[in-house]
Design an enzyme around this catalytic site. Sequence first.
Site, PDB file in Angstrom:
ATOM      1  N   SER A 130      53.865  42.432  15.201  1.00 31.41           N
ATOM      2  CA  SER A 130      53.640  41.050  14.780  1.00 31.41           C
ATOM      3  C   SER A 130      53.160  40.167  15.929  1.00 31.41           C
ATOM      4  O   SER A 130      53.581  40.332  17.085  1.00 31.41           O
ATOM      5  CB  SER A 130      54.959  40.491  14.238  1.00 31.41           C
ATOM      6  OG  SER A 130      54.903  39.098  14.127  1.00 31.41           O
ATOM      7  N   GLU A 132      54.256  37.420  16.410  1.00 27.72           N
ATOM      8  CA  GLU A 132      55.463  36.759  16.934  1.00 27.72           C
ATOM      9  C   GLU A 132      55.862  37.338  18.287  1.00 27.72           C
ATOM     10  O   GLU A 132      56.582  36.693  19.043  1.00 27.72           O
ATOM     11  CB  GLU A 132      56.624  36.916  15.946  1.00 27.72           C
ATOM     12  CG  GLU A 132      56.628  35.897  14.830  1.00 27.72           C
ATOM     13  CD  GLU A 132      56.910  34.469  15.312  1.00 27.72           C
ATOM     14  OE1 GLU A 132      57.947  34.249  15.941  1.00 27.72           O
ATOM     15  OE2 GLU A 132      56.083  33.588  15.064  1.00 27.72           O
ATOM     16  N   TYR A 153      63.796  37.835  15.832  1.00 27.41           N
ATOM     17  CA  TYR A 153      62.804  38.638  15.095  1.00 27.41           C
ATOM     18  C   TYR A 153      61.713  39.135  16.054  1.00 27.41           C
ATOM     19  O   TYR A 153      61.383  40.321  16.080  1.00 27.41           O
ATOM     20  CB  TYR A 153      62.185  37.805  13.971  1.00 27.41           C
ATOM     21  CG  TYR A 153      60.976  38.452  13.328  1.00 27.41           C
ATOM     22  CD1 TYR A 153      61.120  39.451  12.371  1.00 27.41           C
ATOM     23  CD2 TYR A 153      59.675  38.084  13.705  1.00 27.41           C
ATOM     24  CE1 TYR A 153      60.001  40.057  11.792  1.00 27.41           C
ATOM     25  CE2 TYR A 153      58.561  38.678  13.135  1.00 27.41           C
ATOM     26  CZ  TYR A 153      58.731  39.666  12.183  1.00 27.41           C
ATOM     27  OH  TYR A 153      57.623  40.260  11.616  1.00 27.41           O
TER      28      TYR A 153
HETATM   29  P1  NAP Z   1      58.255  41.132   3.185  1.00 26.08           P
HETATM   30  O1  NAP Z   1      57.463  40.659   2.000  1.00 26.08           O
HETATM   31  O2  NAP Z   1      59.392  40.321   3.677  1.00 26.08           O
HETATM   32  O3  NAP Z   1      58.769  42.614   2.819  1.00 26.08           O
HETATM   33  C1  NAP Z   1      59.766  43.234   3.595  1.00 26.08           C
HETATM   34  C2  NAP Z   1      60.102  44.564   2.948  1.00 26.08           C
HETATM   35  O4  NAP Z   1      61.119  45.196   3.723  1.00 26.08           O
HETATM   36  C3  NAP Z   1      60.656  44.447   1.519  1.00 26.08           C
HETATM   37  O5  NAP Z   1      60.167  45.516   0.758  1.00 26.08           O
HETATM   38  C4  NAP Z   1      62.163  44.585   1.743  1.00 26.08           C
HETATM   39  O6  NAP Z   1      62.855  45.058   0.609  1.00 26.08           O
HETATM   40  C5  NAP Z   1      62.163  45.646   2.845  1.00 26.08           C
HETATM   41  N1  NAP Z   1      63.411  45.703   3.568  1.00 26.08           N
HETATM   42  C6  NAP Z   1      64.069  44.693   4.196  1.00 26.08           C
HETATM   43  N2  NAP Z   1      65.198  45.139   4.757  1.00 26.08           N
HETATM   44  C7  NAP Z   1      65.278  46.468   4.485  1.00 26.08           C
HETATM   45  C8  NAP Z   1      66.211  47.489   4.789  1.00 26.08           C
HETATM   46  N3  NAP Z   1      67.331  47.235   5.488  1.00 26.08           N
HETATM   47  N4  NAP Z   1      65.972  48.742   4.352  1.00 26.08           N
HETATM   48  C9  NAP Z   1      64.857  49.014   3.633  1.00 26.08           C
HETATM   49  N5  NAP Z   1      63.932  48.088   3.299  1.00 26.08           N
HETATM   50  C10 NAP Z   1      64.142  46.830   3.727  1.00 26.08           C
HETATM   51  O7  NAP Z   1      57.282  41.381   4.433  1.00 26.08           O
HETATM   52  P2  NAP Z   1      55.678  41.448   4.488  1.00 26.08           P
HETATM   53  O8  NAP Z   1      55.157  40.066   4.633  1.00 26.08           O
HETATM   54  O9  NAP Z   1      55.176  42.336   3.418  1.00 26.08           O
HETATM   55  O10 NAP Z   1      55.473  42.140   5.916  1.00 26.08           O
HETATM   56  C11 NAP Z   1      55.465  43.554   6.048  1.00 26.08           C
HETATM   57  C12 NAP Z   1      55.816  43.930   7.475  1.00 26.08           C
HETATM   58  O11 NAP Z   1      54.881  43.351   8.373  1.00 26.08           O
HETATM   59  C13 NAP Z   1      57.180  43.437   7.953  1.00 26.08           C
HETATM   60  O12 NAP Z   1      57.677  44.390   8.858  1.00 26.08           O
HETATM   61  C14 NAP Z   1      56.871  42.147   8.691  1.00 26.08           C
HETATM   62  O13 NAP Z   1      57.871  41.882   9.635  1.00 26.08           O
HETATM   63  C15 NAP Z   1      55.537  42.517   9.319  1.00 26.08           C
HETATM   64  N6  NAP Z   1      54.612  41.434   9.568  1.00 26.08           N
HETATM   65  C16 NAP Z   1      54.316  40.536   8.581  1.00 26.08           C
HETATM   66  C17 NAP Z   1      53.378  39.553   8.815  1.00 26.08           C
HETATM   67  C18 NAP Z   1      52.985  38.575   7.733  1.00 26.08           C
HETATM   68  O14 NAP Z   1      52.391  37.550   8.072  1.00 26.08           O
HETATM   69  N7  NAP Z   1      53.240  38.868   6.465  1.00 26.08           N
HETATM   70  C19 NAP Z   1      52.734  39.481  10.062  1.00 26.08           C
HETATM   71  C20 NAP Z   1      53.054  40.428  11.040  1.00 26.08           C
HETATM   72  C21 NAP Z   1      53.981  41.412  10.782  1.00 26.08           C
HETATM   73  P3  NAP Z   1      63.410  44.042  -0.544  1.00 26.08           P
HETATM   74  O15 NAP Z   1      62.225  43.783  -1.456  1.00 26.08           O
HETATM   75  O16 NAP Z   1      64.494  44.814  -1.171  1.00 26.08           O
HETATM   76  O17 NAP Z   1      63.848  42.795   0.163  1.00 26.08           O
HETATM   77  O1  F7E Z   2      56.549  29.695   9.407  1.00 29.23           O
HETATM   78  C1  F7E Z   2      56.810  26.097  10.217  1.00 29.23           C
HETATM   79  C2  F7E Z   2      57.655  27.067  11.028  1.00 29.23           C
HETATM   80  O2  F7E Z   2      58.154  31.106   8.150  1.00 29.23           O
HETATM   81  C3  F7E Z   2      55.284  29.255   9.873  1.00 29.23           C
HETATM   82  C4  F7E Z   2      56.413  36.120   9.140  1.00 29.23           C
HETATM   83  O3  F7E Z   2      55.626  36.809   8.200  1.00 29.23           O
HETATM   84  O4  F7E Z   2      54.491  35.438  10.384  1.00 29.23           O
HETATM   85  C5  F7E Z   2      55.622  34.964   9.694  1.00 29.23           C
HETATM   86  O5  F7E Z   2      56.455  34.211  10.559  1.00 29.23           O
HETATM   87  C6  F7E Z   2      55.435  27.934  10.622  1.00 29.23           C
HETATM   88  C7  F7E Z   2      56.564  27.930  11.655  1.00 29.23           C
HETATM   89  O6  F7E Z   2      56.114  32.150   9.232  1.00 29.23           O
HETATM   90  C8  F7E Z   2      58.785  25.067   7.357  1.00 29.23           C
HETATM   91  O7  F7E Z   2      58.459  26.357  11.971  1.00 29.23           O
HETATM   92  C9  F7E Z   2      57.602  24.101   8.900  1.00 29.23           C
HETATM   93  O8  F7E Z   2      56.087  27.322  12.833  1.00 29.23           O
HETATM   94  O9  F7E Z   2      55.818  30.784   7.244  1.00 29.23           O
HETATM   95  P1  F7E Z   2      56.705  30.933   8.409  1.00 29.23           P
HETATM   96  P2  F7E Z   2      56.288  32.625  10.744  1.00 29.23           P
HETATM   97  O10 F7E Z   2      57.533  32.128  11.355  1.00 29.23           O
HETATM   98  O11 F7E Z   2      55.016  32.312  11.448  1.00 29.23           O
HETATM   99  C10 F7E Z   2      54.767  36.324  11.477  1.00 29.23           C
HETATM  100  C11 F7E Z   2      53.460  36.750  12.077  1.00 29.23           C
HETATM  101  C12 F7E Z   2      55.674  37.419  11.117  1.00 29.23           C
HETATM  102  O12 F7E Z   2      55.580  38.521  11.660  1.00 29.23           O
HETATM  103  C13 F7E Z   2      56.823  37.076  10.247  1.00 29.23           C
HETATM  104  O13 F7E Z   2      57.343  38.265   9.622  1.00 29.23           O
HETATM  105  O14 F7E Z   2      55.785  26.929   9.667  1.00 29.23           O
HETATM  106  N1  F7E Z   2      57.536  25.444   9.108  1.00 29.23           N
HETATM  107  N2  F7E Z   2      58.365  23.851   7.831  1.00 29.23           N
HETATM  108  C14 F7E Z   2      58.248  26.064   8.168  1.00 29.23           C
HETATM  109  N3  F7E Z   2      58.476  27.374   7.942  1.00 29.23           N
HETATM  110  C15 F7E Z   2      59.232  27.717   6.859  1.00 29.23           C
HETATM  111  N4  F7E Z   2      59.462  29.025   6.578  1.00 29.23           N
HETATM  112  N5  F7E Z   2      59.782  26.757   6.045  1.00 29.23           N
HETATM  113  C16 F7E Z   2      59.588  25.425   6.238  1.00 29.23           C
HETATM  114  O15 F7E Z   2      60.072  24.586   5.489  1.00 29.23           O
END
Ligand code: NAP
Ligand code: F7E
Length: 339
Positions: A130, A132, A153
């Site tokens: 990520s 992050e 995270y």
């Molecule tokens: P998501 O929608 O939150 O999906 C997370 C998945 O992980 C769900 O299927 C969840 O199952 C499963 N999971 C959570 N805890 C688990 C456990 N203890 N054992 C088995 N399965 C578990 O995430 P996403 O947005 O699709 O992202 C996919 C991956 O990419 C994640 O690793 C995330 O951290 C990473 N990532 C995401 C982004 C982004 O912007 N979306 C960017 C960079 C990296 P349930 O449905 O049962 O909760």
């Molecule tokens: O926050 C601000 C918050 O929770 C984005 C995950 O998929 O991307 C994701 O992480 C921004 C942050 O995503 C609210 O402070 C303001 O600056 O949508 P987010 P994230 O933290 O960027 C990375 C790449 C991952 O890997 C992660 O798995 O938005 N913000 N107000 C808020 N955020 C949330 N959630 N809720 C608010 O009300």
Amino acid sequence: MKRALITGITGQDGSYLAELLLAKGYEVHGLIRRASTFNTHRIDHLYQDPHESAARLFLHHGDLTDGSAIMSLVARLQPDEIYHLAAQSHVRVSFDQPEYTGDVTGVGTTRLLEAIRSTGVSTRFYQASSSEMFGASPPPQSEETPFYPRSPYGAAKLYAYWMARNYREAYGMFAVNGILFNHESPRRGETFVTRKITRAVARIKLGLESSLYLGNLDAVRDWGYAPEYVDAMWRMLQADSARDYVVATGTRFSVRDFVSAAFACVELDWEQYIRYDARYERPTEVDELIGDASLARKELGWEAQVHAPELVRIMVEADVRRLSEELDGSAARRTRYDP
Ligand code: NAP
Ligand code: F7E
């Protein structure tokens, strides 16, 4: 026929990746958690698909904290490719559950890597790394940018990143890190800021709500479209050699820009509806993430097509449509995966 295992198949990315792999003719196996309520809504349409592809989708109960079950699943399936997407993926939540996040998001990766190493299964491994992990390092961030995570995270993902690299270097495993910047879609979890905004816009437009509480509006992100990002994952595992890639759009957009664009889609002035709530602030914030995906373009032929303004429209329109259907009572009834 190639066989893939997807952890996190019930999540946003897992569901799009399952669609992609089934369309490519793969046999797809997904790891799912047992939950007290249904948690397969993002893949139910694949499970019940009347086409033959549904017969190539298999779901297995398991949890990233359960190493022996993961090991026996990997040994039994002998997958050609493993896409490890499961994680506790919410940054704000990771401050409340740092130890659990470390266990699932960090050590969970080690459990899978160890399962591969100790069973000797010949497979290609994708780690969902990520942006992050860059945290406080200023943009643009590329594969060469130093890491500086700002949350439990981010720290857990960085540990997992290094474990994937270590298994590649120590054991010659084909293990890659996709360093993906934020990517969104109508299937995005409802507590991530983009979906929280587009859902609220639909509810406000249709008269169900009158305000939206948010935290920091100044944060800048590089938001892409999830279906394109799962294609990048697949390309990484088809490459001749294993290496790590940044996947991003390169477009700068703040939370405020997103809010303003989303309300504009339904011809409303955002400033009338947004309220501040300090509970959504994080103890340490990541101010600015903007990715440089030049390497992915050069070596994988991957480039983002959908950028932030268009992404906002896709998500708002989907939420307005979904809510209108619900209000009409015309939402299609779906049977769910029922083991
Ligand atoms: P998501 O929608 O939150 O999906 C997370 C998945 O992980 C769900 O299927 C969840 O199952 C499963 N999971 C959570 N805890 C688990 C456990 N203890 N054992 C088995 N399965 C578990 O995430 P996403 O947005 O699709 O992202 C996919 C991956 O990419 C994640 O690793 C995330 O951290 C990473 N990532 C995401 C982004 C982004 O912007 N979306 C960017 C960079 C990296 P349930 O449905 O049962 O909760
Ligand atoms: O926050 C601000 C918050 O929770 C984005 C995950 O998929 O991307 C994701 O992480 C921004 C942050 O995503 C609210 O402070 C303001 O600056 O949508 P987010 P994230 O933290 O960027 C990375 C790449 C991952 O890997 C992660 O798995 O938005 N913000 N107000 C808020 N955020 C949330 N959630 N809720 C608010 O009300």
